[in-house]
Motif scaffolding. Sequence first.
Motif, short mmCIF file in Angstrom:
data_model
loop_
_atom_site.label_atom_id
_atom_site.label_comp_id
_atom_site.label_asym_id
_atom_site.label_seq_id
_atom_site.Cartn_x
_atom_site.Cartn_y
_atom_site.Cartn_z
N HIS A 57 53.00 90.90 -39.24
CA HIS A 57 52.14 89.77 -38.87
C HIS A 57 50.97 89.57 -39.83
O HIS A 57 50.17 88.65 -39.64
N ASP A 58 50.87 90.42 -40.84
CA ASP A 58 49.82 90.25 -41.84
C ASP A 58 50.20 89.15 -42.83
O ASP A 58 51.38 88.98 -43.18
N ILE A 59 49.21 88.44 -43.30
CA ILE A 59 49.39 87.45 -44.35
C ILE A 59 48.42 87.77 -45.49
O ILE A 59 47.43 88.47 -45.30
N ARG A 60 48.72 87.27 -46.67
CA ARG A 60 47.79 87.38 -47.80
C ARG A 60 47.21 86.01 -48.08
O ARG A 60 47.93 85.00 -48.06
N LYS A 61 45.90 85.99 -48.35
CA LYS A 61 45.23 84.73 -48.68
C LYS A 61 44.78 84.71 -50.13
O LYS A 61 44.23 85.68 -50.62
N SER A 120 52.88 84.07 -46.59
CA SER A 120 53.32 84.46 -45.25
C SER A 120 54.73 85.04 -45.34
O SER A 120 55.73 84.34 -45.12
N PRO A 121 54.86 86.34 -45.63
CA PRO A 121 56.19 86.91 -45.92
C PRO A 121 57.12 87.02 -44.72
O PRO A 121 58.33 87.08 -44.89
N TYR A 122 56.58 87.06 -43.50
CA TYR A 122 57.42 87.20 -42.30
C TYR A 122 57.98 85.84 -41.96
O TYR A 122 57.28 84.97 -41.44
N ILE A 123 59.27 85.61 -42.24
CA ILE A 123 59.82 84.27 -42.15
C ILE A 123 60.82 84.09 -41.01
O ILE A 123 61.39 83.00 -40.86
N SER A 124 61.04 85.12 -40.21
CA SER A 124 61.94 84.97 -39.06
C SER A 124 61.17 84.67 -37.78
O SER A 124 61.77 84.45 -36.73
N ASP A 125 59.86 84.65 -37.86
CA ASP A 125 59.02 84.31 -36.71
C ASP A 125 57.66 83.86 -37.25
O ASP A 125 57.38 83.97 -38.45
N ILE A 126 56.82 83.35 -36.37
CA ILE A 126 55.48 82.93 -36.79
C ILE A 126 54.57 84.16 -36.76
O ILE A 126 54.33 84.72 -35.69
N PRO A 127 54.06 84.59 -37.91
CA PRO A 127 53.17 85.75 -37.91
C PRO A 127 51.83 85.42 -37.26
O PRO A 127 51.32 84.30 -37.36
N ASP A 128 51.28 86.41 -36.59
CA ASP A 128 49.98 86.21 -35.92
C ASP A 128 48.91 85.79 -36.91
O ASP A 128 48.02 84.99 -36.58
N GLY A 129 48.98 86.36 -38.12
CA GLY A 129 47.98 86.02 -39.13
C GLY A 129 47.97 84.54 -39.46
O GLY A 129 46.90 83.94 -39.67
#
Length: 815
Positions: A681-685, A728-737
């Motif tokens: 659920h982490d994203i990079r900005k 946003s690397p998690y692409i099978s669901d909406i990440p919390d980030g």
Amino acid sequence: MERIRTSTVTLWQNNRSRAFSAGSNGLLARLRQQNEKDIVALPEYKARSNLSNFLGVKAGRITSNASHSIEAPTPPPSGYKHILSSSQMLLTLDAAMATFHLHVESRIASLCGQGFYTIGPCGEEMLASIGHALDPDVDAMALHYRHLSVSILRQLRLGRNLEDVVLDRARGHVISKLDPVTGGVHCAIGSARGESTNELGGGDYVVTSTLASQCPPAVGRALGFSIADTILKSDTSGGSAATKPLSFVTIGDGSVHNAHFLSAFNLARHARFRKKKCPVVFGVSDNGLSISYPTDGYADYLFSKSSPQPLGAQFDPESRAIADRDGVPIFKANGCDMFDVYDKTLQATSYSRKYSAPSLILYQELTRRFGHAATDRQHAYLNADVVDRMAESDVVASGIVQAAEQWNAITYSEARDRFEEIGEMVKDSFDIAAEEPKITSRDEMLERVSQPMVSVPQLQSEKLVSNGGLQPKLSEGKREKREVMRKHMTRVVAEVMDKDRKVVYIGEDVEHGGYYLVTDGLVNKFPGRVIDFPPDETTLLGCAMGFSQVGLLPIIEVPYSKYLDCGADMFYEIAISNWLTNKQCPNGMVVRVQGFDRGVFGGNFHTHNMIPHIPPGVDVLCYSNGQDYARGFRNAIIQARNGRVVVLVDCTNLLNLRHLHEKDRGWETAYPADDEVMSFHDIRKFGDSGKHLIVTYGNGVVTALRARRDLAEQKVIGHESEIDIIDSPYISDIPDGLRDALSNGRYDTVLFCDICKEGPGSNTLSSIIMGLKKDGILPAKWDFVAAPRTYNPLGNMVTFLNEEDIIGSFRKLIC
């Protein structure tokens, strides 16, 4: 022939625990009464009455003028090498009778609108004695849906009461939530986890309705036994031949045409050819029909041609296979003869245990009774005389005659009493199961899709924020050399393999480093744990499933993302297992999918930029840089260890990318500290003060960063800081980030940039956008851009998402 006689009454009484209370006032009981006229007209009901009458006549209890002659199976000319004991015969008859009664009651329940699975095992009940040739404590077993009697006998050998076994099966037919196998979502052969499964891979594995899909994992378990023994120093293949585990799997004769079986059988033969340990036994039951398609004895032809030499009466398949060292011995048994079934199966299993090699048993002379299922329109493809003749063929009666007249193991009076007792037991079981709760909650179905996600320590937010690219000061205070993404990928794989001996790495050409050198040098560091497979994704993924089931943690390298299509059905089998077994049999693993997106090598087949295979229960991620990949890979292993299926999609263009702008080396990163783990659920900005936002992943991050600079240089924006970019690397669901970043409403516009093709079934951001839209957190102005919906030509990158696509979409969005 030797006669065996013990106290039948005592033996059968030992297999009873309690009397069932008939549910005469229950729903199903009332429906039976209402539909009595239609029920007695069922061919299955008539056959049951005929068998009861036959036994009554034989026992001298009733008289009949009807000629109902049933003969015992004729022993083979050479006799039997192995003989069933009296207790084994009675247990076999119990399993056969229970199987027959279960089928009759399933058809009755279906007629009453309370039964939902009617595929029939009748005609193959005497295959039950297969269970005596297997070790119920250590062997793995996966059975074709017609081979119910084998599963019943195995459970009886494990000490379960017959009442409990048939009640559990009845629960499957009426989809009770209390069904221990699937928890009310299907009727499947198998057992609850813990009753006939162990941590070393033994057990009765649940089989789906997908034709022959049980075969590749069965070979995986067979190969996995010796691998696990070698690297874990377990007892899975040590000790005497009698205690070595093997993998047993069965199919019907129609399934010999299916790619799942052919791939699995070929890999087993290949393992034998390469002198690899692979103790798998294939069982094929030949009843002459694949639903309506006549098989015409093709299975016999196929395996006779593929065996080491023609199978004559004097042929010894074991000695010939030993001499050749590359063949699979073929054993043939009369499937209606419980003694021949037991004898030939024991010969095959003994061979496979002794030599850790594959073998195959063909169960012949079988007749399918009552069609494939209740919906089967037999009269559309068989004439009435053939249908009647098939229904009159009664192997259960033949087995009773064999036990009573050839072996003196029972009397007809005892057999009839037991037959009637089991009939009442099964009827009561259906009454009880029909009253039990069923699935009613959608949330339950969602919750069981995968194992829970393990929480990991939260990464400090400043480690996931960059002003420009991945600047040299990203890892402040560290002098560690910065490297390209591929180097970090190799290093993190080595790291997790060094920390956990259960981790194995399998794929095509991985021992020499793989197509992109990700496993370069690992085969020497971890001997026996980096394993090459022949080029077949069906068996590669199937074996990964089997490896997981024997206690290993597989990392699978699929060389090019397009090749996942080749093993797609096996991939879906992996994904559904956790849901189908009510979370009892997860298949934790990490699947690395390479050869994705931007590139000039191999054309569309090596630069595939579609992700159509994201079934429920699978986590899919696509990282943009080496540092995040290493952090995320650590988390992937943590989640896989807990039973989740994690897919990492690798963009080819990023593996060796050093520079973001000109020669700045802006895409090299330092290896993250040992305690740094990136949750899904982490994203990079890239930037955190803009009023516009671009959301992307993988290679789209580099493309977006370059487009942002171009927009600033073209004076479309005053400065790059006006646009934030979220990776946003998690692409099978909406990440919390991502949700959090959009929830505060700070962005005027949002542009989603997908490196996959636009259109249905191709990309992932479309569904994420709709989820965010439902949440009500998207601004009024947003847009979506993706690669064009076409294929990628060789030596050309015109069809990939590029900077001009992003610039043009952004210009329109802000107008």
